[in-house]
Design an enzyme around this catalytic site. Structure first.
Site, PDB file in Angstrom:
ATOM      1  N   SER A 104       3.882  -7.050   4.290  1.00 28.96           N
ATOM      2  CA  SER A 104       5.271  -7.090   4.725  1.00 28.96           C
ATOM      3  C   SER A 104       6.057  -8.235   4.123  1.00 28.96           C
ATOM      4  CB  SER A 104       5.339  -7.140   6.248  1.00 28.96           C
ATOM      5  OG  SER A 104       5.414  -8.471   6.684  1.00 28.96           O
ATOM      6  N   GLY A 105       7.363  -8.159   4.299  1.00 30.85           N
ATOM      7  CA  GLY A 105       8.271  -9.187   3.801  1.00 30.85           C
ATOM      8  C   GLY A 105       8.506 -10.273   4.828  1.00 30.85           C
ATOM      9  N   ASP A 106       7.863 -10.167   5.987  1.00 32.93           N
ATOM     10  CA  ASP A 106       8.003 -11.208   7.010  1.00 32.93           C
ATOM     11  C   ASP A 106       6.652 -11.329   7.729  1.00 32.93           C
ATOM     12  OD1 ASP A 106       9.119 -13.036   8.928  1.00 32.93           O
ATOM     13  OD2 ASP A 106      11.089 -12.210   8.486  1.00 32.93           O
ATOM     14  N   ASP A 107       6.628 -11.941   8.901  1.00 30.21           N
ATOM     15  CA  ASP A 107       5.339 -12.172   9.573  1.00 30.21           C
ATOM     16  C   ASP A 107       4.600 -10.849   9.833  1.00 30.21           C
ATOM     17  OD1 ASP A 107       6.113 -14.897   9.747  1.00 30.21           O
ATOM     18  OD2 ASP A 107       7.199 -14.488  11.609  1.00 30.21           O
TER      19      ASP A 107
END
Ligand SMILES: *[C@@H]1O[C@H](CO)[C@@H](O)[C@H](O)[C@H]1NC(C)=O
Ligand SMILES: *[C@@H]1O[C@H](CO)[C@@H](O)[C@H](O)[C@H]1NC(C)=O
Ligand SMILES: *[C@@H]1O[C@H](CO)[C@@H](O)[C@H](O)[C@H]1NC(C)=O
Ligand SMILES: *[C@@H]1O[C@H](CO)[C@@H](O)[C@H](O)[C@H]1NC(C)=O
Length: 469
Positions: free
Chosen positions: A264-267
């Site tokens: 993913s692009g975040d957590d």
């Protein structure tokens, strides 16, 4: 384990019923057969009860669904759920989504309900903005996360539900997020982007064996909910897509996340509990959370994050058997003055990390506030954080740990950690301010704020008791 055995038997029975439905595409009810749920685990693990069954099953096609990837199926989903809702008190309903590409706007689920996706079923989020209702912000946030005011509904939602299953033979839910990310970056959205799956004020939830692609923003968001199992989920989003967090338990308790693979692009997993004065007022913690056998790739964010919205408190989190490749930080605690709340009794044991900026990260100055009305005296309490049995390779800096001046993060225990630094690692392997704790068997050696207990000491025991549900 008993629930896993029952789970297997249950999914075999279900597979038979699904096979019958797939063969005779027009079948409405599954031959009056009682359909056993895959992963009766949610029922048996959370209540110790028998595997639940759904007595009524229908296919999306029975409600005029067209799986051509072009026709909108919003009405078909709404009609199907409304039809099956009548069986909530009488054995429950299951909606089968056959092979095909099913374009749809947001729809809500109902009580005692299963949404089951064929392995070649793809639910596609529509890009027709007219189909996206705008709903109220969450009370514990006071506003949307992207914008003040309301937010777009989640693709699959529900509120005040009991006994909900979203499962499949690894069928796909595709948020078609590129459209949302572009509009978000260009400032063209008036409201906060919708999540892929959000269940609010709900109890007994199982989400399993699905692939989630390209969510507009967060993927799975249980909020104000309890008794949740999220298992065998593959979540994929481009590593630079904005805010595509994998799984975000928020003001929720008794949550088990297991056997998930997230890019993913975040957590990958972010545990939250509301934002500043709004989260303090709602006061609902996230607690009793298990994360096990998680694999994460998240080059710009954390494998597991706690916060930054944690104003209702986060406690009793146990994470085990975590693997990450090319991620920013292993475990990250994010908070700020004004948040209030606490993060305590966090246990992480067994991480295998390869190519990281940091293994451990704590930020007491994560400035991001819903508005300027936060209470400057609302100081978060961070204590009782335990990390053990960690191997990490190709790491830029072991730890960046920064608490709050005059309100240090305390009771941090780090043991049996071996970090191999990258060729171009930072000179300073640890940086620490306003944190204190103990350590044992940590290489490279931690900052002086960690009192060394000597190799072989086992200062950070993992809790042995099980949760009682
Ligand atoms: C789903 O339920 C929420 C909460 O009750 C509501 O605000 C929303 O409008 C519903 N969405 C749809 C598509 O019916
Ligand atoms: C998950 O989906 C895969 C792929 O279709 C299937 O082989 C497997 O049996 C499913 N697992 C469960 C527990 O239903
Ligand atoms: C589900 O599909 C994803 C994406 O194709 C795949 O990587 C994963 O291994 C599959 N999971 C199962 C349980 O079959
Ligand atoms: C230390 O951690 C490694 C894995 O990182 C594990 O194999 C080993 O058993 C641990 N040692 C102790 C004493 O727990």
């Amino acid at each position: 384990m008993e629930w896993q055995r029952r789970n297997r038997i249950a999914s075999q029975t279900l597979a038979l019923c699904i096979a019958l439905m797939a063969a005779s595409m027009e079948t409405v009810e599954c031959a009056g057969r009682s359909v056993h749920l895959p992963g009766g685990s949610a029922g048996s693990a959370t209540r110790g009860g028998a595997v639940r069954q759904r007595t009524h099953t229908a296919s999306l096609k029975d409600f005029g669904g067209v799986g051509d990837g072009i026709t909108s199926n919003t009405k078909a989903f709404h009609a199907a759920v409304a039809h099956l809702a009548q069986f909530a008190g009488g054995g429950g309903g299951m909606l089968f989504v056959p092979a095909g590409r099913w374009l749809t706007g947001p729809f809500n689920l109902t009580n005692s309900f299963t949404l089951f996706l064929h392995r070649d079923a793809v639910i596609l989020a529509t890009q027709d903005m007219i189909e996206w209702p705008v709903i109220d912000p969450l009370p514990s946030y006071g506003r949307g996360r992207d914008h003040s005011g309301g937010r777009y509904s989640s693709l699959i939602g529900g509120s005040h539900l009991t006994d909900v299953v979203i499962a499949g033979d690894n069928g796909t839910i595709d948020g078609q997020g590129a459209f949302w990310w572009k509009n978000f970056h260009e400032g063209k959205l008036k409201y906060t982007r919708g999540y892929l799956i959000e269940l609010m004020h709900s109890d007994q939830i199982l989400i399993s064996n699905l692939t989630l692609l390209n969510s507009p923003t967060w993927n799975i968001h249980p909020v104000y909910s309890s008794n949740i199992v999220i298992s065998q989920i593959t979540i994929l989003a481009p590593v630079h897509s904005p805010n595509t967090d994998g799984i975000n338990p928020d003001s929720s308790s008794h949550v088990r996340i297991e056997d998930c693979y997230i890019v993913s692009g975040d957590d990958c997993v972010a545990i939250k509990s509301g934002w500043d004065e709004y989260g303090i007022a709602v006061g609902m913690p996230s607690q009793h959370i298990i994360i096990q056998r998680l694999t994460c790739i998240s080059p710009t964010s954390a494998v597991i994050a706690l916060g930054s919205e944690m104003s209702g408190g986060i406690q009793d989190v146990r994470a085990e058997d975590i693997t990450a490749i090319d991620s920013e930080s292993g475990i990250r605690i994010k908070t700020a003055v004004g948040r209030g709340g606490y993060v305590k009794d966090i246990f992480v044991r067994g991480m295998n990390l390869n190519t990281m900026k940091w293994v451990f990260r704590m930020d007491g100055n994560y400035k991001s506030h819903p508005d300027n009305k936060y209470d400057p005296h609302a100081i978060p309490v961070i204590k009782g954080i335990s990390y053990s049995n960690i191997i990490a390779k190709n790491v830029k800096q072991v730890a960046s740990l920064h608490g709050i001046p005059n309100a240090p993060f305390t009771g941090i225990c780090i043991s049996n950690v071996t970090v191999q630094l990258a060729a171009k690692a930072r000179k300073q392997t640890w940086t620490c301010t306003d944190v204190e704790g103990v350590s044992s068997g940590v290489t490279p050696a931690p900052c002086a704020s960690f009192r060394d207990q000597g190799a072989g000491a086992n200062p950070c025991p993992f809790p042995t008791g099980r949760f009682t549900y």
